[in-house]
Design an enzyme around this catalytic site. Structure first.
Site, PDB file in Angstrom:
ATOM      1  N   CYS A  85      52.832  35.126  10.855  1.00 29.29           N
ATOM      2  CA  CYS A  85      53.456  35.133  12.197  1.00 29.29           C
ATOM      3  C   CYS A  85      54.962  35.405  12.142  1.00 29.29           C
ATOM      4  O   CYS A  85      55.538  35.828  13.146  1.00 29.29           O
ATOM      5  CB  CYS A  85      53.256  33.789  12.880  1.00 29.29           C
ATOM      6  SG  CYS A  85      51.579  33.171  12.862  1.00 29.29           S
TER       7      CYS A  85
HETATM    8  O1  KQY Z   1      51.420  32.055  15.425  1.00 26.33           O
HETATM    9  C1  KQY Z   1      52.177  32.851  15.914  1.00 26.33           C
HETATM   10  N1  KQY Z   1      51.936  34.123  15.840  1.00 26.33           N
HETATM   11  C2  KQY Z   1      53.347  32.431  16.675  1.00 26.33           C
HETATM   12  C3  KQY Z   1      53.383  31.021  16.981  1.00 26.33           C
HETATM   13  C4  KQY Z   1      54.446  30.776  17.966  1.00 26.33           C
HETATM   14  C5  KQY Z   1      54.736  29.387  18.133  1.00 26.33           C
HETATM   15  C6  KQY Z   1      55.913  29.160  18.999  1.00 26.33           C
HETATM   16  N2  KQY Z   1      56.280  27.814  19.000  1.00 26.33           N
END
Ligand code: KQY
Length: 363
Positions: A356
């Site tokens: 992420c």
């Molecule tokens: O898992 C993701 N792709 C992003 C997570 C975002 C979390 C924001 N607090």
């Protein structure tokens, strides 16, 4: 650079698989104290470790706000390029561009509309206008023409491709109320095909239990190579994840990809449940409008949330009891790549993991 008013499919572009060669990797520097504990210092240390690990394999660029620029430069290894990019938080997988490529090797960016994982319905913070500019800024820095999808919301973490015409996603996320409620499933499919140059979408039902992104696919599945995927798994029937993974396994076993292949499925066991401690919860600034981090909440921990680099796999270390087994499975699945584990609890506490916080730029 040009903002194109055609689509990648019309122009002969497709999204490459993450396992294809990269020009480099993008990361954004964490700083917001209502998401990252202790003013984001522990998270910054973890992000530096991820950048160092990826730098062994390919160039890394870190985007950082003006406020944090000096600190990021001082903290990151000298080999990392640091550029000023305003942002609302540090999830470049989601707010960055999805790069597409044509047969001549030209690269362009897809700049999805971004609304912080659900906008005013169930988004994670407000506002998100700086995040929504990140993809465009990266394309400008890299001198890449881009496509913008105003009116169509998507995050990069909600899609995975085999680069050969198949896309994997989840209904939980893409059909959620906070994304594109004005579109039905067929219209969403058509848009994905148009902007990613794919021919077939394989829809999983739900993602990892308690995932605040409405079940991003990149936390439950990854594409190892065309025809082979890795699925987050538990054998514990009392774990709420069991039913979710079992349902997805059945769907995947019954599916064929864009080339008519049955899928080889590697099960990747989850770590033991990872819960937020009192101390961790207490270190986060409570702000109305930002998702709170409560003691005892289960985090969406999964080993499939790793980054495939040129010649390497950078994966999250999540639990002493299971990290070794995860690494062995990754080594076996990716025989030509070196595995590097990075302690990822501090990233997980912010709501995501290594995949992420990274975005590959294809060669
Ligand atoms: O898992 C993701 N792709 C992003 C997570 C975002 C979390 C924001 N607090």
């Amino acid at each position: 650079m040009k903002l194109l008013n055609t689509t990648p499919r019309k122009d002969g572009f497709r999204m490459p698989g993450e396992f294809e060669p990269h020009e480099g990797c993008w990361i954004l520097w964490p700083e917001r104290p209502d998401n990252w504990r202790l003013g984001a210092k522990p998270a910054q240390t973890a992000f530096v470790k991820v950048a160092e690990a990826i730098l062994q394999f390919e160039p890394v660029t870190v985007g950082v706000s003006a406020r944090q620029y000096d600190n990021a430069v001082a903290s990151l290894p000298a080999g990392v390029r640091v550029v000023e990019i305003s942002n609302d938080d540090s999830w470049v997988r989601d707010c960055g561009p999805t790069f597409v490529k044509n047969d001549a090797g030209v690269i362009r960016g897809v700049d999805w509309e971004f609304n912080a994982w659900g906008g005013l319905v169930d988004g994670l913070y407000f506002p998100w206008n700086q995040d929504d500019l990140v993809a465009h800024k990266i394309c400008e820095i890299e001198r890449k023409d881009s496509y913008r999808t105003d009116g169509f919301v998507l995050e990069g973490g909600s899609i995975h491709t085999d680069g050969e015409g198949t896309l994997f996603t989840t209904e939980e996320c893409l059909l959620s109320e906070g994304r594109n409620p004005h579109m039905n499933k067929e219209e969403i499919e058509e848009t994905l095909k148009e902007y990613l140059g794919v021919q077939k979408i394989i829809w999983l039902k739900r993602g990892i239990y308690n995932d605040e992104t409405n079940g991003h696919v990149d936390n439950i599945l990854c594409v190892v190579k065309p025809g082979t995927i890795m699925l987050a798994w538990t054998d514990d029937k009392n774990d709420p994840q069991y039913e979710i993974s079992a349902e997805n396994l059945k769907l995947l076993e019954d599916a064929t990809d864009a080339n008519g292949r049955k899928l080889e499925i590697i099960k990747m066991p989850l770590p033991r449940p990872v819960l937020i401690t009192k101390e961790e919860s207490g270190g986060v600034d409570a702000i109305e409008g930002t998702l709170p981090r409560m003691e005892g909440d289960r985090l969406a921990a999964s080993y499939v949330n790793f980054y495939i680099a040129n010649g390497g796999i950078v994966f999250p270390l999540l639990d002493d009891a299971t990290d070794k087994q995860a690494e062995e499975l990754l080594k076996k699945a990716f025989p030509g790549r070196k595995t590097v584990g990075v302690s990822a609890r501090e990233i997980l506490l912010g709501g995501g993991n290594i995949h992420c916080i990274t975005q590959q730029q294809p060669k």
